[in-house]
Enzyme design. Structure first.
Site, PDB file in Angstrom:
ATOM      1  N   VAL A 142       2.828  -5.169   6.323  1.00 26.67           N
ATOM      2  CA  VAL A 142       2.385  -6.099   5.281  1.00 26.67           C
ATOM      3  C   VAL A 142       3.581  -6.586   4.477  1.00 26.67           C
ATOM      4  O   VAL A 142       3.717  -7.778   4.181  1.00 26.67           O
ATOM      5  CB  VAL A 142       1.340  -5.432   4.362  1.00 26.67           C
ATOM      6  CG1 VAL A 142       0.996  -6.359   3.192  1.00 26.67           C
ATOM      7  CG2 VAL A 142       0.077  -5.106   5.145  1.00 26.67           C
ATOM      8  N   PRO A 148      12.211   3.912   1.182  1.00 26.50           N
ATOM      9  CA  PRO A 148      13.044   4.825   1.981  1.00 26.50           C
ATOM     10  C   PRO A 148      13.301   4.244   3.368  1.00 26.50           C
ATOM     11  O   PRO A 148      12.423   3.581   3.957  1.00 26.50           O
ATOM     12  CB  PRO A 148      12.191   6.097   2.062  1.00 26.50           C
ATOM     13  CG  PRO A 148      11.316   6.039   0.845  1.00 26.50           C
ATOM     14  CD  PRO A 148      11.014   4.580   0.651  1.00 26.50           C
ATOM     15  N   GLY A 159      10.873   4.361   6.183  1.00 27.65           N
ATOM     16  CA  GLY A 159       9.614   3.630   6.032  1.00 27.65           C
ATOM     17  C   GLY A 159       9.711   2.161   6.381  1.00 27.65           C
ATOM     18  O   GLY A 159       8.724   1.425   6.278  1.00 27.65           O
ATOM     19  N   ASP A 183      -3.912  -5.972  -0.759  1.00 27.42           N
ATOM     20  CA  ASP A 183      -5.269  -5.524  -0.441  1.00 27.42           C
ATOM     21  C   ASP A 183      -6.037  -5.005  -1.656  1.00 27.42           C
ATOM     22  O   ASP A 183      -7.025  -4.299  -1.509  1.00 27.42           O
ATOM     23  CB  ASP A 183      -5.241  -4.442   0.649  1.00 27.42           C
ATOM     24  CG  ASP A 183      -6.562  -4.378   1.426  1.00 27.42           C
ATOM     25  OD1 ASP A 183      -7.200  -5.436   1.560  1.00 27.42           O
ATOM     26  OD2 ASP A 183      -6.934  -3.288   1.869  1.00 27.42           O
TER      27      ASP A 183
END
Length: 271
Positions: free
Chosen positions: A39, A59, A62, A130
Site C-alpha cells: 500500500v 525498518p 519491512g 483503509d
C-alpha cells in the site's frame, strides 16, 4: 411560495456526503510515508508522480521490493526505524522542517490511530490507509495520459468499483487526448509571451476557449510550431481562422492570400 419554487428550480441542489476533489500541487513539498509495504508503494508512486519530496520511515526488513527499489535509486529518503512522534516536527530531507503531508500504511491499527492524532495536533493533513474516518483526503482511481489526469472517487466506500469505472472512462477517451492537451498548453504559453499583461487575462481565456472549440483533438495534435505562431496572429483581432486557412499560411503566406472554397456558390445540371 411561487417565488421560492422558482428559486429552487433555478439553482442546483446541494448534495451532501461528497468530497472536495482538487488537484493538490505538492511539487517540492515534503511528504512523510510511514510504512514500506504494498500500500505504501502505491502511495509513494502517486506523490512522486506529483514531484513531491518523499521520506519513508520503516525498518529495512519491512520494505517491499518496489519501495526498496525507490530507496536504492535515491527516489525517496529512507529512515531505517519505526515512526517516532518527533518525525512530525523535523526530518533531514525537509531541512529540519515538519512534513507537509503524512501517509500512514502500516498493519497496526493502534499505532496508525496514534499517528493520526499526532497529525491533528500538528495540523498536518494525513491519510491513514483503509481507515476512512482517519483521513483528511482519499486516493481515487486515476487515469493518466500525459498532462491529463482523471480521478474517480467513491469517498472511500468502494475502491475496487472506482477502478472499474476509471477503466471504463479510459477506454472511451481518444488515444491522443493527452497530446492534444499538451498542444493547448504550448499555445497558452506562447500566448502569454505575446500578451503578458494581467488585464489581458479574460481575453486570453476567451480566445483559447474559442480555439479549443473550433478545432478537434486530432486537429490540435497536428498543429506545427509554425501553425501556432500563425494562429497567434489572430489573437489581436480576436478571431479564430478556419483550419484550412491556418494550414494554407504555411511557408510564410498571409491569410489574405489564401482562397478557401466555403460552399457559398455552385452549379447544377438539369436532366
Amino acid at each position: 411560495m411561487a417565488a421560492a419554487a422558482s428559486a429552487n428550480d433555478k439553482f442546483p441542489k446541494v448534495q451532501g456526503g461528497g468530497s472536495l476533489i482538487l488537484a493538490w500541487q505538492i511539487r517540492n513539498k515534503h511528504v512523510l510515508v510511514v510504512g514500506g509495504g504494498e500500500v505504501a508503494a502505491g502511495r509513494i508512486l502517486n506523490v512522486l508522480n506529483a514531484d513531491a519530496i518523499v521520506t519513508v520511515v520503516c525498518p529495512a526488513d519491512g520494505l517491499n521490493p518496489e519501495v526498496r527499489h525507490r530507496v536504492a535509486n535515491n527516489e525517496v529518503h529512507h529512515i531505517d526505524r519505526v515512526f517516532e512522534p518527533s518525525d512530525l516536527e523535523s526530518l533531514p530531507a525537509s531541512n529540519g522542517n515538519a512534513p507537509d503531508m503524512v501517509m500512514c500504511a502500516i498493519d497496526d491499527p493502534a499505532a496508525s490511530t496514534q499517528v493520526w492524532k499526532l497529525c491533528k495536533q500538528h495540523r498536518i493533513p494525513a491519510n491513514i490507509a483503509d481507515v476512512p474516518p482517519e483521513c483528511d483526503f482519499y486516493f481515487g482511481a486515476v487515469h493518466r495520459d500525459g498532462p491529463l489526469q482523471v480521478m474517480v472517487s467513491t469517498n472511500g466506500k468502494g475502491p475496487r468499483l472506482a477502478a472499474s469505472i476509471r477503466n471504463f472512462i479510459a477506454k472511451s477517451l481518444p488515444p491522443n487526448v493527452g497530446d492534444a492537451i499538451t498542444q493547448v498548453g504550448t499555445l497558452r504559453s506562447k500566448l502569454r509571451q505575446i500578451a503578458p499583461k494581467t488585464e489581458e487575462g479574460p481575453k486570453r481565456m476567451r480566445w483559447i476557449t474559442r480555439v479549443s472549440d473550433a478545432y478537434s483533438w486530432n486537429d490540435m495534435v497536428d498543429l506545427t510550431d509554425e501553425d501556432m505562431d500563425n494562429l497567434l496572429k489572430f489573437y489581436g483581432p480576436n478571431k479564430v481562422p478556419d483550419l484550412d486557412v491556418l494550414k494554407g499560411m504555411r511557408g510564410g503566406r498571409e491569410a489574405e492570400e489564401i482562397d478557401v472554397f466555403d460552399g457559398s456558390f455552385g452549379f447544377c445540371i438539369g436532366v
